[in-house]
Structure formats: C-alpha cells, structure tokens
Design a protein around this motif. Structure first.
Motif, PDB file in Angstrom:
ATOM      1  N   ALA A 106       0.808  -1.224   0.000  1.00 26.00           N
ATOM      2  CA  ALA A 106       0.000   0.000   0.000  1.00 26.00           C
ATOM      3  C   ALA A 106       0.839   1.271   0.000  1.00 26.00           C
ATOM      4  N   LEU A 107       1.998   1.239   0.635  1.00 24.50           N
ATOM      5  CA  LEU A 107       2.814   2.444   0.737  1.00 24.50           C
ATOM      6  C   LEU A 107       3.867   2.570  -0.354  1.00 24.50           C
ATOM      7  N   ASN A 108       4.249   1.455  -0.945  1.00 26.88           N
ATOM      8  CA  ASN A 108       5.377   1.495  -1.880  1.00 26.88           C
ATOM      9  C   ASN A 108       5.050   1.163  -3.337  1.00 26.88           C
ATOM     10  N   ASP A 109       3.836   0.710  -3.616  1.00 25.30           N
ATOM     11  CA  ASP A 109       3.486   0.352  -4.988  1.00 25.30           C
ATOM     12  C   ASP A 109       2.605   1.388  -5.678  1.00 25.30           C
ATOM     13  N   PHE A 110       2.386   2.526  -5.011  1.00 21.59           N
ATOM     14  CA  PHE A 110       1.536   3.566  -5.590  1.00 21.59           C
ATOM     15  C   PHE A 110       2.177   4.941  -5.442  1.00 21.59           C
ATOM     16  N   GLU A 111       1.814   5.818  -6.357  1.00 25.70           N
ATOM     17  CA  GLU A 111       2.113   7.238  -6.230  1.00 25.70           C
ATOM     18  C   GLU A 111       0.862   7.887  -5.645  1.00 25.70           C
ATOM     19  N   TYR A 112       1.019   8.618  -4.569  1.00 26.42           N
ATOM     20  CA  TYR A 112      -0.109   9.260  -3.908  1.00 26.42           C
ATOM     21  C   TYR A 112      -0.407  10.592  -4.580  1.00 26.42           C
ATOM     22  N   LEU A 113      -1.670  10.838  -4.920  1.00 28.14           N
ATOM     23  CA  LEU A 113      -2.044  12.027  -5.675  1.00 28.14           C
ATOM     24  C   LEU A 113      -2.795  13.066  -4.849  1.00 28.14           C
ATOM     25  N   GLY A 114      -3.528  12.641  -3.845  1.00 31.73           N
ATOM     26  CA  GLY A 114      -4.263  13.598  -3.018  1.00 31.73           C
ATOM     27  C   GLY A 114      -5.529  12.999  -2.448  1.00 31.73           C
ATOM     28  N   LEU A 115      -5.905  13.475  -1.272  1.00 27.27           N
ATOM     29  CA  LEU A 115      -7.137  13.040  -0.627  1.00 27.27           C
ATOM     30  C   LEU A 115      -8.303  13.820  -1.228  1.00 27.27           C
ATOM     31  N   ILE A 116      -9.452  13.178  -1.343  1.00 27.44           N
ATOM     32  CA  ILE A 116     -10.614  13.777  -2.002  1.00 27.44           C
ATOM     33  C   ILE A 116     -11.668  14.247  -1.001  1.00 27.44           C
ATOM     34  N   ASN A 117     -12.142  13.341  -0.170  1.00 25.95           N
ATOM     35  CA  ASN A 117     -13.201  13.695   0.774  1.00 25.95           C
ATOM     36  C   ASN A 117     -13.143  12.816   2.014  1.00 25.95           C
ATOM     37  N   PRO A 258       5.560   9.144 -14.333  1.00 29.60           N
ATOM     38  CA  PRO A 258       6.384  10.362 -14.458  1.00 29.60           C
ATOM     39  C   PRO A 258       5.862  11.525 -13.620  1.00 29.60           C
ATOM     40  N   LYS A 259       6.779  12.272 -13.052  1.00 31.34           N
ATOM     41  CA  LYS A 259       6.410  13.384 -12.175  1.00 31.34           C
ATOM     42  C   LYS A 259       5.555  14.417 -12.906  1.00 31.34           C
ATOM     43  N   ALA A 260       5.867  14.666 -14.164  1.00 36.11           N
ATOM     44  CA  ALA A 260       5.092  15.643 -14.922  1.00 36.11           C
ATOM     45  C   ALA A 260       3.621  15.230 -15.017  1.00 36.11           C
ATOM     46  N   VAL A 261       3.392  13.939 -15.167  1.00 30.94           N
ATOM     47  CA  VAL A 261       2.023  13.415 -15.226  1.00 30.94           C
ATOM     48  C   VAL A 261       1.363  13.542 -13.858  1.00 30.94           C
ATOM     49  N   LEU A 262       2.096  13.163 -12.815  1.00 27.95           N
ATOM     50  CA  LEU A 262       1.555  13.250 -11.457  1.00 27.95           C
ATOM     51  C   LEU A 262       1.187  14.694 -11.121  1.00 27.95           C
ATOM     52  N   ASP A 263       2.043  15.617 -11.498  1.00 28.22           N
ATOM     53  CA  ASP A 263       1.785  17.035 -11.223  1.00 28.22           C
ATOM     54  C   ASP A 263       0.519  17.510 -11.941  1.00 28.22           C
ATOM     55  N   LYS A 264       0.348  17.053 -13.186  1.00 30.68           N
ATOM     56  CA  LYS A 264      -0.829  17.478 -13.937  1.00 30.68           C
ATOM     57  C   LYS A 264      -2.107  16.910 -13.328  1.00 30.68           C
ATOM     58  N   VAL A 265      -2.070  15.625 -12.918  1.00 27.40           N
ATOM     59  CA  VAL A 265      -3.253  15.013 -12.319  1.00 27.40           C
ATOM     60  C   VAL A 265      -3.566  15.673 -10.977  1.00 27.40           C
ATOM     61  N   ASN A 266      -2.526  15.936 -10.190  1.00 24.29           N
ATOM     62  CA  ASN A 266      -2.743  16.583  -8.897  1.00 24.29           C
ATOM     63  C   ASN A 266      -3.329  17.986  -9.077  1.00 24.29           C
ATOM     64  N   GLY A 267      -2.836  18.714 -10.051  1.00 27.64           N
ATOM     65  CA  GLY A 267      -3.369  20.039 -10.323  1.00 27.64           C
ATOM     66  C   GLY A 267      -4.827  19.986 -10.743  1.00 27.64           C
ATOM     67  N   ALA A 268      -5.155  19.011 -11.598  1.00 27.97           N
ATOM     68  CA  ALA A 268      -6.536  18.839 -12.048  1.00 27.97           C
ATOM     69  C   ALA A 268      -7.435  18.430 -10.880  1.00 27.97           C
ATOM     70  N   LEU A 269      -6.893  17.596  -9.986  1.00 30.03           N
ATOM     71  CA  LEU A 269      -7.653  17.164  -8.811  1.00 30.03           C
ATOM     72  C   LEU A 269      -7.989  18.358  -7.918  1.00 30.03           C
ATOM     73  N   LYS A 270      -7.004  19.207  -7.673  1.00 26.54           N
ATOM     74  CA  LYS A 270      -7.234  20.381  -6.830  1.00 26.54           C
ATOM     75  C   LYS A 270      -8.297  21.301  -7.430  1.00 26.54           C
ATOM     76  N   THR A 271      -8.282  21.442  -8.759  1.00 25.46           N
ATOM     77  CA  THR A 271      -9.293  22.255  -9.426  1.00 25.46           C
ATOM     78  C   THR A 271     -10.668  21.608  -9.290  1.00 25.46           C
ATOM     79  N   ALA A 272     -10.724  20.286  -9.458  1.00 17.82           N
ATOM     80  CA  ALA A 272     -11.993  19.555  -9.352  1.00 17.82           C
ATOM     81  C   ALA A 272     -12.598  19.674  -7.958  1.00 17.82           C
TER      82      ALA A 272
END
Length: 323
Positions: A106-117, A258-272
């Motif tokens: 759970a801690l090492n096989d995923f990139e964490y993107l952000g908590l939602i709710n 890739p970090k660039a992808v993670l950054d884009k998804v995280n940014g989109a998540l924050k906007t959502a």
C-alpha cells in the motif's frame, strides 16, 4: 555500454514527450468496488469534475472483489503512464492488516495524488431500541452484555471497521453479524433482527431522516451541518473520548508514473475539488470535501501512514482476518 546509454536516453526522452502530451487518450479510474456503491458514486462525480481541468476523457472501470484488493492490485501492476488511476477508500490503510497475503504494498506500490473527501459515520440502532440517547444506550449495552448483535456490511467494510472501534471503546464484545453489503444489513436492522450498526452517512442519512432507525451520535469530533444530523452529539463528547472515524477517499497512480504526469493530475484534482457542482453532489452524500494540505501527495501519504498505524492494532486485536 554506449548502446545501453543511448537506449536509456531515448526511453527517457520518450517518457518526457509522453508526459508533455498527457493525456492523449482516455484516462481510466479504477474503482475497486461494484457499481452503484458510495465509492463508485464519488468516482463518477470526480470523473465529471476532473475531466475539464485534466483536458481529456475520464472513464470509470469497476474491478470488484476480495474486499477491494483486486482493483488495488490491477492498478499497482498497471503501466505507470498515468492512464490507469485508482480511487480507493480507507481500505488502502486497512487491507494490510485484514489480509494475510496482499499482491501489492500500500505504501510502496503507488504514487499518492491527493485526498478527495471524508465521509462521517453514524451509530444507529433498530427502531425498537428502548434507549433514546447515547447515555441510555450505554446503560442498555452494559445490561445486555453477551446478547448484543452488531451488524456490518462484510469484512473490511466501513461498518465493520467502525464496529471494531466501537466495541473496543465500549470495552464490550458483541456478536458481529456480517452481511453481503449494506442493503441487507440495513433491512435487518430496520426489521429488528439485529441491534446496532455504525455506517457511513451515505448509507444512513435517508433512514435517519425517515425515522426508520434510531441515531445516537456521529463519529467525527465536530458536529455535522447536515440538518437531519446537526443535533446529534459526537461520540467523543457523548463519552467515547477520542472516537474519530471517517471513511475517506483518495486518488493513486502506479509507482513510477512520471512526475510531470503526477503534477498534472494533482493540479486537475485540486481544481476539481473546488468545483461547485462536485461540492453539491458530495454534500448530498453527506461527504466533506478535503480542503487542507492532504490534497498534496506528501501529506496524503503521511495521512495514510497514520491511518495504517491506527487501524492495524484494532484489526489485529479483534483477530478478524481474510485469506
């Protein structure tokens, strides 16, 4: 050696180019539970809200089974390109203790993107329960030790986890009655076949509003603003000091994305998460949108680490495991 370096360089350049063009095809969010449930509803609401800021189509794939671990495994083993994401709830933190063998870390096989709710929970009882408030319920529990039935929606479910902490906080062992889902558990609670259940507001709110069950408290440390629940005390103030349980949802990608992808998804998540319609839909479920540092990957992971530390001892103390 030169050929190897060249190959690595080309591969790196290809990944960089792919990240810059991301997404150029549909992004799949895997939901590790069946369609129609609370987690599926959150995922579909998020997919609608995140589509525009992400700049591409977002589809939902339900991969149910084994308490959600099949869906987690699918994403952990998926190509780390950002096109397969995971929307998971508290099972990300509880599965390591519940299951003797997991095919992912759970801690090492995923990139964490952000908590939602976070979804609060409520302690409810059959409508014929004689206790009318938590103080009376505590006395009833004390007087009926060995005869109390506590329903849940199955091993690893939100109601199962909340029930474990409730028993430990009350220092009373109850007969746990697992069902195959919240529906049949709620039906038997309303019918008086079982005594108590602790479950998400997404599942209990309509029953409480309809006076089909009795409600005794909420599992958060603060009162809820939901009209039907605003007068309920927190279980912490009612006497179960430190009792604090919410069912949260987070977004994840395979390790190595890739970090660039993670950054884009995280940014989109924050906007959502700031989208008015998304807020409206989540509030209808009784969910609270996360608006603190846990929407950032590092804080999200720290939070899950703390949740693993909280739930692990509770699950192990109960001795309730799955193969």
């Amino acid at each position: 050696m030169k050929r190897l370096l060249t190959a690595v360089t080309l591969a790196t350049m290809a990944l960089g180019a792919a990240a810059q063009n991301y997404p150029d095809k549909p992004v799949t969010i895997v939901v590790p539970f069946a369609a129609g449930g609370p987690t599926d509803k959150v995922a579909r609401d998020l997919a609608e809200a995140i589509r525009k800021p992400l700049g591409g189509q977002v589809i939902i794939e339900n991969v149910a089974g084994a308490g959600g671990t099949l869906g987690h495994t699918k994403v952990a083993k998926a190509s780390p390109d950002g096109y397969t994401l995971l929307l998971a709830h508290v099972a990300m933190a509880t599965a390591p203790a519940l299951y003797r063998k997991l095919q992912y870390d759970a801690l090492n096989d995923f990139e964490y993107l952000g908590l939602i709710n976070e979804v609060p929970m409520t302690l409810i009882a059959r409508p014929t329960m004689p206790a009318n408030n938590f103080a009376e319920l505590a006395k009833w529990v004390d007087a009926n030790k060995g005869k109390i039935n506590l329903a849940n929606a199955g091993l690893g479910s939100a109601s199962h986890l909340c029930g474990l902490l409730f028993q430990q906080s009350m220092k009373v062992d109850m007969t746990t009655v697992p069902y195959k889902g919240t529906g049949p558990a709620m039906t038997d609670l309303i019918g008086g076949q079982v005594d108590l259940m602790c479950d998400q507001t997404t599942n209990t709110l309509s029953q409480i509003e309809g006076n089909k069950v009795k409600a005794y408290g909420v599992t958060t440390t603060k009162h809820l603003s939901i009209p039907a629940l605003s007068k309920l005390p927190t279980l912490d103030e009612a006497g179960l000091k430190g009792f604090n349980v919410t069912i949260w949802h987070g977004l994840y990608a395979p390790k190595g994305t890739p970090k660039a992808v993670l950054d884009k998804v995280n940014g989109a998540l924050k906007t959502a998460l700031k989208d008015a319609e998304f807020h409206k839909r989540e509030e209808a479920l009784g969910a609270v949108i996360v608006g603190d540092a846990r929407v950032n990957p590092a804080e999200h992971k720290k939070f899950v680490e703390a949740e693993i530390a909280k739930w692990g001892p509770a699950i192990k103390a109960a001795g309730q495991y799955a193969d």
